[in-house]
Design a protein around this motif. Sequence first.
Motif, PDB file in Angstrom:
ATOM      1  N   CYS A   8       0.736  -1.084  -0.010  1.00 54.11           N
ATOM      2  CA  CYS A   8      -0.015   0.000   0.019  1.00 54.11           C
ATOM      3  C   CYS A   8       0.766   1.292   0.050  1.00 54.11           C
ATOM      4  N   ASN A   9       1.085   1.845  -1.223  1.00 50.61           N
ATOM      5  CA  ASN A   9       1.583   3.081  -1.220  1.00 50.61           C
ATOM      6  C   ASN A   9       0.977   4.584  -0.819  1.00 50.61           C
ATOM      7  N   LEU A  10       1.746   5.437  -0.182  1.00 48.97           N
ATOM      8  CA  LEU A  10       0.936   6.458   0.034  1.00 48.97           C
ATOM      9  C   LEU A  10       1.490   7.407  -1.287  1.00 48.97           C
ATOM     10  N   SER A  11       0.585   7.731  -2.040  1.00 53.40           N
ATOM     11  CA  SER A  11       0.748   8.436  -3.304  1.00 53.40           C
ATOM     12  C   SER A  11      -0.048   9.803  -3.283  1.00 53.40           C
ATOM     13  N   THR A  12       0.320  10.478  -4.504  1.00 46.53           N
ATOM     14  CA  THR A  12      -0.359  11.744  -4.607  1.00 46.53           C
ATOM     15  C   THR A  12      -1.090  11.679  -5.915  1.00 46.53           C
ATOM     16  N   VAL A  13      -2.657  11.859  -6.121  1.00 51.56           N
ATOM     17  CA  VAL A  13      -2.980  11.931  -7.067  1.00 51.56           C
ATOM     18  C   VAL A  13      -3.948  13.464  -7.350  1.00 51.56           C
ATOM     19  N   SER A  14      -4.227  13.663  -8.549  1.00 53.42           N
ATOM     20  CA  SER A  14      -4.976  15.186  -8.863  1.00 53.42           C
ATOM     21  C   SER A  14      -6.220  15.114  -8.080  1.00 53.42           C
ATOM     22  N   GLU A  44       7.170   9.503  10.034  1.00 48.92           N
ATOM     23  CA  GLU A  44       6.241   9.929  11.044  1.00 48.92           C
ATOM     24  C   GLU A  44       4.802  10.581  10.543  1.00 48.92           C
ATOM     25  N   GLN A  45       5.026  11.472   9.374  1.00 49.11           N
ATOM     26  CA  GLN A  45       3.773  11.842   8.934  1.00 49.11           C
ATOM     27  C   GLN A  45       2.835  10.769   8.383  1.00 49.11           C
ATOM     28  N   ALA A  46       3.715   9.867   7.508  1.00 48.29           N
ATOM     29  CA  ALA A  46       2.874   8.583   6.689  1.00 48.29           C
ATOM     30  C   ALA A  46       2.123   8.016   7.749  1.00 48.29           C
ATOM     31  N   ASN A  47       2.867   7.596   8.931  1.00 46.25           N
ATOM     32  CA  ASN A  47       2.128   6.623   9.903  1.00 46.25           C
ATOM     33  C   ASN A  47       1.044   7.244  10.637  1.00 46.25           C
ATOM     34  N   ALA A  48       1.130   8.555  10.917  1.00 46.97           N
ATOM     35  CA  ALA A  48      -0.085   9.376  11.701  1.00 46.97           C
ATOM     36  C   ALA A  48      -1.235   9.175  10.452  1.00 46.97           C
ATOM     37  N   LEU A  49      -1.042   9.244   9.292  1.00 50.90           N
ATOM     38  CA  LEU A  49      -1.905   9.070   8.184  1.00 50.90           C
ATOM     39  C   LEU A  49      -2.638   7.838   8.057  1.00 50.90           C
ATOM     40  N   ILE A  50      -1.529   6.710   8.064  1.00 45.98           N
ATOM     41  CA  ILE A  50      -2.049   5.147   8.227  1.00 45.98           C
ATOM     42  C   ILE A  50      -3.094   5.031   9.316  1.00 45.98           C
ATOM     43  N   ARG A  92     -10.579   4.576  -3.112  1.00 43.83           N
ATOM     44  CA  ARG A  92     -11.496   5.807  -3.182  1.00 43.83           C
ATOM     45  C   ARG A  92     -11.783   6.402  -1.533  1.00 43.83           C
ATOM     46  N   HIS A  93     -12.210   5.327  -0.623  1.00 36.70           N
ATOM     47  CA  HIS A  93     -12.396   6.178   0.554  1.00 36.70           C
ATOM     48  C   HIS A  93     -11.143   6.720   1.196  1.00 36.70           C
ATOM     49  N   SER A  94      -9.798   5.956   0.998  1.00 34.10           N
ATOM     50  CA  SER A  94      -8.748   6.655   1.301  1.00 34.10           C
ATOM     51  C   SER A  94      -8.700   8.043   0.958  1.00 34.10           C
ATOM     52  N   TYR A  95      -8.999   8.319  -0.295  1.00 31.21           N
ATOM     53  CA  TYR A  95      -8.914   9.520  -0.706  1.00 31.21           C
ATOM     54  C   TYR A  95      -9.888  10.429   0.053  1.00 31.21           C
ATOM     55  N   ASP A 114      -8.597  15.990   2.954  1.00 35.34           N
ATOM     56  CA  ASP A 114      -8.323  17.228   3.798  1.00 35.34           C
ATOM     57  C   ASP A 114      -7.922  16.920   5.211  1.00 35.34           C
ATOM     58  N   HIS A 115      -6.921  15.920   5.255  1.00 33.26           N
ATOM     59  CA  HIS A 115      -6.359  15.697   6.792  1.00 33.26           C
ATOM     60  C   HIS A 115      -5.331  17.001   7.224  1.00 33.26           C
ATOM     61  N   PRO A 116      -5.291  17.476   8.223  1.00 32.12           N
ATOM     62  CA  PRO A 116      -4.363  18.188   8.630  1.00 32.12           C
ATOM     63  C   PRO A 116      -3.069  18.213   8.362  1.00 32.12           C
ATOM     64  N   ILE A 117      -2.406  17.134   8.041  1.00 26.39           N
ATOM     65  CA  ILE A 117      -1.047  16.884   7.661  1.00 26.39           C
ATOM     66  C   ILE A 117      -0.931  17.170   6.172  1.00 26.39           C
ATOM     67  N   ASN A 118      -1.879  16.739   5.383  1.00 28.40           N
ATOM     68  CA  ASN A 118      -2.105  17.037   3.860  1.00 28.40           C
ATOM     69  C   ASN A 118      -2.130  18.544   3.839  1.00 28.40           C
ATOM     70  N   LEU A 119      -3.086  19.164   4.795  1.00 29.85           N
ATOM     71  CA  LEU A 119      -3.003  20.843   4.306  1.00 29.85           C
ATOM     72  C   LEU A 119      -1.847  21.509   4.575  1.00 29.85           C
TER      73      LEU A 119
END
Length: 406
Positions: free
Chosen positions: A96-102, A123-129, A193-196, A201-206
């Motif tokens: 399971c990659n954490l990736s960036t889509v448009s 650290e950021q990735a694990n908080a999202l996971i 799709r759910h992961s997106y 809008d997760h704070p880490i991504n903002l």
Amino acid sequence: MKYIIILGDGMADLPIENLGGRTPLQAAKTPCMDELAKRGTAGMVRTIPEGMPPGSDAANMSVMGYDPSIYYTGRAPIEAVSMGINLNPSDVAIRCNLSTVSDEPVYENKTMLDFSAGEIPTEQANALIRYLIEHLNEKHMRLYPGISFRHCLVLGNTAVGTRFTPPHDIMGKPIRPYLPEGLNGTRLTEFQRHSYELLKDHPINLERKARYEPAANTCWLWGEGTRPAMKPFKELYGLNAGAACAVDLIKGLAILTGMKAPHIPGATGGKRTDCAAKARAALRLMDEGCDLVYIHVEAPDESAHAGDLDCKIEAIEAIDRDIVGPVMNCLRKRSEEFRILLLPDHPTPMSIRTHTAGPVPFVLYRSDRDTSPHAKAYSEADCADTELFIPEGPMLMKRLISGEFS
Ligand SMILES: [Zn+2]
């Protein structure tokens, strides 16, 4: 006697116009690798069995002396073992990659922008996971956090039979044709799709967006498989072995074959890593009784996937300067007899930014006497010029140990 395998992941390449028609291996300063080629046995080897996709998993399995057509069951189960995940026979592990889509509103209409979400820090990735685990984990679908953008999803009570595409193969492409298809296709596309929806809008991504860093806004699944059954290396080759590596894939292969695989602070598995720390770890493994050490450096491959030529050349030079040189000099000082196998696992040409299954240049070197055929230097063209061709990767391990190089 000590045996050392030094593998620069994805080091091989094609001639590049900007380098005056040279490859990164030819352009990089590699005096130590060139010395091995001038005194050892050089040639080309096919690490990936015909018809198999050119993955680092099958290629490294092959170089470690295991025929992938016998032992290979997929990438993710190897990484899962390294993450300490206990796989039952009816479990299927999926990378399971954490990736960036448009940002298009319809998930299927999006484009793959970055397979590694800019090599997001662990650290950021694990908080999202962990956030996804709270919302998406269920009885037979378990997500596990890993390192940087690399994580693992385990499906229970099922089987392989879903088609996936590695995200690093579809950079800049619309994702619709590459979404999971087959046995668990619909269910896993819904998971993505759910992961997106949860991550966008997760704070880490903002915060990442505010710093103009790629958002880790989707899970991208690929590389499914069940737990492989691999014979211990000691049983197959009669030697105590260890691995100096960083990525879960190689750590997993080491664990599955009974090799020691210590954690190496500073070894990242990214475009930039601490090669000197890997060399020190390798020498320590030898001091601790390992007869054979497998040193793996991921940096050249990550650089090529990212399209960063300067980084690829620097990574090759660091392997030469901080691993090949120091390991050779240290063993010579100890007047310990040793043999070295130097090679990539597969080419990762800058021009296509992904792997190919073509043969790669290798050198077998023994400290007690020069062998042949020599090459003028260590590069694709010079090793091909010797006309020595090894059709199967595991044959190299046998030759390294027997000392019959050609
Ligand atoms: Zn590779």
